[in-house]
Design an enzyme around this catalytic site. Structure first.
Site, PDB file in Angstrom:
ATOM      1  N   HIS A 138       1.174  -1.037  -0.704  1.00  0.00           N
ATOM      2  CA  HIS A 138       0.091   0.283   0.061  1.00  0.00           C
ATOM      3  C   HIS A 138       0.642   1.681  -0.299  1.00  0.00           C
ATOM      4  O   HIS A 138       0.441   2.285   0.176  1.00  0.00           O
ATOM      5  CB  HIS A 138      -0.438  -0.228   1.238  1.00  0.00           C
ATOM      6  CG  HIS A 138      -2.183  -1.050   1.495  1.00  0.00           C
ATOM      7  ND1 HIS A 138      -3.249  -1.482   0.400  1.00  0.00           N
ATOM      8  CD2 HIS A 138      -1.714  -2.326   2.248  1.00  0.00           C
ATOM      9  CE1 HIS A 138      -3.714  -2.405   1.057  1.00  0.00           C
ATOM     10  NE2 HIS A 138      -2.549  -3.348   2.083  1.00  0.00           N
ATOM     11  N   SER A 191      17.515  15.299 -20.752  1.00  0.00           N
ATOM     12  CA  SER A 191      16.775  16.489 -20.658  1.00  0.00           C
ATOM     13  C   SER A 191      17.348  17.347 -21.776  1.00  0.00           C
ATOM     14  O   SER A 191      18.190  17.976 -21.191  1.00  0.00           O
ATOM     15  CB  SER A 191      16.312  16.625 -19.960  1.00  0.00           C
ATOM     16  OG  SER A 191      15.481  17.866 -19.034  1.00  0.00           O
TER      17      SER A 191
END
Length: 445
Positions: free
Chosen positions: A166, A291
């Site tokens: 979770h 990038s």
């Protein structure tokens, strides 16, 4: 604009052409035509072996060379004929007949395509090229990927890692074992895939050998069809069909490939997350750019590219498996257009496999970060301590650990050992509990 990689509409034939050139012999228009020619010729030979007419061994060898040495020019000739016939399989039939003339078989021309409908050719040619693509391209690729995963998993079987369920810190695990989870899943689905036959239809216009039987009622055409499809072509003939094959087994194969892709997609997302958590660094090349704006970035693009291609493949596999088994009455034509696209999800799948492999080859384990995360999460040994206390019949150990770990204070080794020291238990048991750490509480692996 002339067709080339820069002008192609599909990125499979454009941007990714070099990576997927190996698929052209199976999924191109040229390939479909060549496989149709192969089926027509092998059927012609099979009829001669049934003693319906006679041809020599040299002629059989020459006949097989027609499809074994099939050229782009041959395929183009068939396409030119198709412009006249407006029927692709009929154009193949005329091509084969014309080739027979050059072999001195003018008196045997009408045995070409004898008693058949076009789907006897399509529904054998298609599973034949699909089978060979799977065996020659897909299975080696997925098998090599699984082997690489298995090697990676085994090499990390001594690396403890904080688990997250979770999204929250949970009982520690072993990095290698988490990789082997995917190996087990993939191997299970690959095994299932191997049990699905490559099915074919062969039985005339409505699957009953009508034309064959009315011409030669004493011949066992069902036995002939089984031998031709099962033995000569290496497929599995479906006994009760309409004009087309059921496609149920093909749909099952698509669904299994989709599940394999889903497992890989799950893997890609997990590795992407581990990279973002700094559990893995990535090998870099000197001139590569991560990038256009941020020079420091090394993006996990291989796993992202794989995820995108797996999604595309699965969307198409989903449509193929849902559509193909549905046909109006004894047939409609919708399967024909759809079948021409089976190479598209296959291509995206192969692209994804290559991207996953490329991404895996770049991974560098950052063991220090895994160690740091474990050290910062001593609360995860609460399960271990409360379970041992249960063994000793200590009253309400779960509640005691709950109060400790949910009190808002960060749990460290010092905190946990202070808690243990405060328990009314023997010194021996306290010593046992203090040996438990986030680094060694990893189960049996």
């Amino acid at each position: 604009m002339q067709l080339q990689s820069l002008t192609a509409i599909s990125p499979l034939d454009g941007r990714y052409r070099k990576q997927l050139e190996e698929l052209a012999p199976y999924f191109s228009e040229f390939a479909l035509i060549r496989y149709r020619v192969q089926v027509e010729i092998e059927y012609f030979i099979a009829l001669s072996e049934q003693k319906l007419f006679s041809i020599s061994k040299p002629q059989i060898t020459a006949l097989r060379k027609i499809y074994q040495e099939f050229t782009i020019e041959n395929a183009q000739l068939i396409k030119e004929t198709e412009k006249v016939t407006n029927h692709d399989v009929k154009a193949v039939e005329y091509f084969v007949k014309n080739e027979l003339k050059g072999l001195g078989l003018e008196d045997k021309l009408e045995w070409v395509h004898f008693g058949l409908t076009s789907q006897d050719i399509n529904n054998t040619a298609t599973p034949l090229y699909w089978k060979e693509a799977v065996e020659n391209i897909y299975m080696p690729a997925i098998s090599n990927l699984v082997l690489a995963l298995k090697k990676m998993g085994k090499s990390w079987m001594k690396i403890p890692m904080l688990a997250r369920t979770h999204g929250q810190p949970a009982s520690p695990t072993i990095l290698g074992k988490e990789i082997l989870v995917f190996v087990e899943r993939l191997e299970g689905q690959i095994s299932l895939f191997g049990n699905i036959p490559f099915a074919a239809k062969f039985g005339g216009a409505t699957g009953n050998f009508n034309a064959h039987y009315v011409s030669f009622p004493k011949t066992n055409w069902e036995k002939f069809g089984d031998k031709f499809v099962n033995n000569t072509l290496g497929l599995q003939r479906m006994k009760f069909t309409t004009q087309i094959e059921h496609y149920d087994n093909l749909a099952a194969q698509f669904d299994t490939l989709k599940r394999i892709n889903t497992i890989l997609l799950d893997f890609c997302r997990d590795i992407w997350q581990y990279i973002s958590m700094d559990y893995f660094k990535q090998k870099i090349k000197a001139n590569e750019v991560g990038s256009s704006a941020m020079p420091h970035k090394v993006n996990p693009i291989d796993f992202e590219n794989a995820e995108g291609n797996l999604g595309l493949a699965n969307a198409l596999f989903e449509h193929l498996s849902a559509k193909l088994p549905v046909s109006r009455l004894q047939r409609d034509l919708t399967d024909s257009t759809v079948l021409r696209n089976v190479g598209v999800p296959f291509g995206h799948t192969i692209l994804a496999l290559k991207s996953v492999q490329k991404g895996m080859d770049k991974l560098i384990l950052n063991e220090a970060k895994l160690h740091e995360d474990l050290e910062n999460n001593w609360a995860v040994v609460a399960e271990a301590i409360q379970t041992v206390l249960r063994r000793e019949n200590y009253p309400q150990p779960y509640e005691a650990l709950k109060a400790l770990t949910r009190g808002g204070e960060q749990i460290t080794q010092k905190t946990m050992h202070k808690f243990i020291d405060g328990l009314k238990i023997s010194a021996t048991l306290k010593k046992e509990l203090k040996t438990i750490t986030p680094h060694n509480y990893t189960g049996i692996w």
